[in-house]
Motif scaffolding. Sequence first.
Motif, short mmCIF file in Angstrom:
data_model
loop_
_atom_site.label_atom_id
_atom_site.label_comp_id
_atom_site.label_asym_id
_atom_site.label_seq_id
_atom_site.Cartn_x
_atom_site.Cartn_y
_atom_site.Cartn_z
N ILE A 176 -87.29 -23.05 -30.07
CA ILE A 176 -87.67 -23.84 -28.94
C ILE A 176 -88.88 -24.08 -28.64
N ALA A 177 -89.23 -24.75 -27.54
CA ALA A 177 -90.11 -25.58 -27.73
C ALA A 177 -90.64 -24.41 -25.58
N THR A 178 -91.55 -24.00 -25.46
CA THR A 178 -92.14 -23.84 -24.43
C THR A 178 -93.70 -24.58 -23.82
N SER A 179 -94.03 -24.66 -22.46
CA SER A 179 -95.19 -24.67 -22.30
C SER A 179 -96.26 -24.20 -22.86
N GLY A 180 -97.61 -24.22 -22.54
CA GLY A 180 -98.34 -23.27 -22.67
C GLY A 180 -98.61 -21.71 -21.65
N ASP A 181 -97.66 -21.81 -21.14
CA ASP A 181 -97.51 -20.63 -20.20
C ASP A 181 -96.04 -19.71 -20.23
N GLY A 194 -86.85 -23.97 -17.74
CA GLY A 194 -88.01 -23.42 -17.47
C GLY A 194 -88.24 -21.96 -17.04
N GLU A 195 -87.18 -21.02 -17.24
CA GLU A 195 -87.51 -19.51 -17.79
C GLU A 195 -88.36 -19.39 -18.73
#
Length: 553
Positions: free
Chosen positions: A23-28, A51-52
Amino acid sequence: MSNGNSLRAVLEQLFSASFEPVIATSGDNHIIVANGAFFDLVRMDIDELTGEDLLNILKLKSLVDPIEEALISRRVFAQEVSVTIDDQNEVQLQLRVSQLPEGERLWVLNPKSKYDRSRDAQFDRLTGLPSQFLFDDRAEQAVITANRHNKSIALLRMGIDHFNRINEGLGHKHGDEVLKEIASRLQHTIRNSDTVARLGGDQFGFIMAISAIDDSILVAEKVLEAVNEPIIIDGHTITLTASIGITLYPDDGKEMSVLLQHAESAMRHVKSIGGHNFQFFAAEMDQRARARIQLENRMRQALTNNEFVLYYQPKVDIESNSIVGAEALIRWNDPEKGMISPVEFIPVAEESGLIVPIGKWVLEEACRQNKIWIDAGLPTVKVSINMAAPQFRDRNIVEQVREVIEKSGLPPKYMEIEITESMLVGDIETVIEKLHGLRDMGLDIAIDDFGTGYSSLSYLSRFPITTLKIDRAFVHDLESNKNTAEIARAIIALSQGLELEVVAEGAENAAHIDFLKEQGCNTVQGFFYSRPVTAEAFAELLKAGVISGDDVS
Ligand code: C2E
Ligand code: MG
Ligand code: MG
């Protein structure tokens, strides 16, 4: 994210190639993109998840701070965690989180139960390619991805043609070198998102997502070419060919295990028609494969139930009409199907390796029978047996023959071995050594079906052989085809030049006999004198000592 779209594209490509949930996520920690393996793990849809907050979904909020801490100090965060799926199944996961260049985060989850196998189980030790275990897993994964994106998968199974000749001829060490070289070439024939695995022995498997059937043809062609490039190992130049079977998901089947079998059937089909090619699976192949397996099993039983018999066809001196020898020819007396010709089962026996025990039986039986004739005081003759390539390739063949002959009590000078030209290729020195071993024991060696293979004539004098048998095709067409008559003539002259015996097979009429006599070939085996007959009938012929010929064509 400044470069969001291109990063996303790269990640998507990488991710779909991975069988681990990634998975790639944003910094948060909000999900940007994830792969199929992840959606399958959490049993949720792509739309529900984008987005979750990943840690929310995994119910791992307690890890927010430890992860921050690790990433700030430029470490990879790694920890075993326990996640509950669907509120019921608890899975143990190895979680790894690392920082991507623009502040995003990369998450990798290894389900412990399924993936926590040693590297040895997943990768082939010799070639470093994925193993069968990993191959099966990736195949399953590919199916999930294909279903999601409405795509097809091509599954290829490749086997190197006659690879056992390398191992037996050059030894396993060189065999291993060849496999490593092939493996590395194969890796370069596929896209990164495809898989190539070693499925054991000389067998390799490929999995690839395809948009059109042509994609798989292109790969098959590239693979054939890559294998066919000469390999130089320890001074030997080896040129190999391969056979490839292709099967398509979902067209040819929905279950991976079935598809793998289909790819194998198609590959075997290619091998059976000469190899060095690829072929798509067709339903008849499945039937043929089944029939073949049945035949193999029946042959195995036939061996234990003593259903094989030897017939004997006399070799006759055309000047005196006296019997000078016999060839032992196997038949299968099947209780249900009656007498089966060797043409129908010997090729399958050779391919399956069953020819080895069958061939041993033939040798034992021919020795036993000839000893009985000698002990009964009948005129003594040399009996020849046919030795198949897989028997002759065995390192210990000379010892095995010696053992059988000694046990039978037959003087070895009454035994001859027929081999074919194709068995004289490969590691020439080893071939010569084996032939000397047989000759030193007192056996004669004949080259059967001479003229149909492509043995180099300059080599022929290096082999300690005693006899050339002219293939019956060159005798059969004598009258109608000037060229075959020329070939027969040339073989007879060659045998005289090399001081070898020459036997003409397949003489059926007086014209054949006349021609052969004229050319100086005095020994003939053919329907003109006799078809192959039972041991009892042959004993009667021996008693009479001479046969007057009779035209059959
Ligand atoms: P081969 O070794 O070349 O045997 C000669 C074949 O030619 C025999 O067929 C024989 O019946 C046939 N033949 C002889 N004279 C004539 C003739 O005048 N006209 C015609 N039309 N045919 C003739 P068979 O017995 O059906 O055997 C076929 C092949 O099967 C053999 O060819 C050999 O390659 C293989 N074979 C037979 N027995 C054995 C065995 O014990 N072991 C192995 N490995 N192969 C065997
Ligand atoms: Mg023969
Ligand atoms: Mg022959």
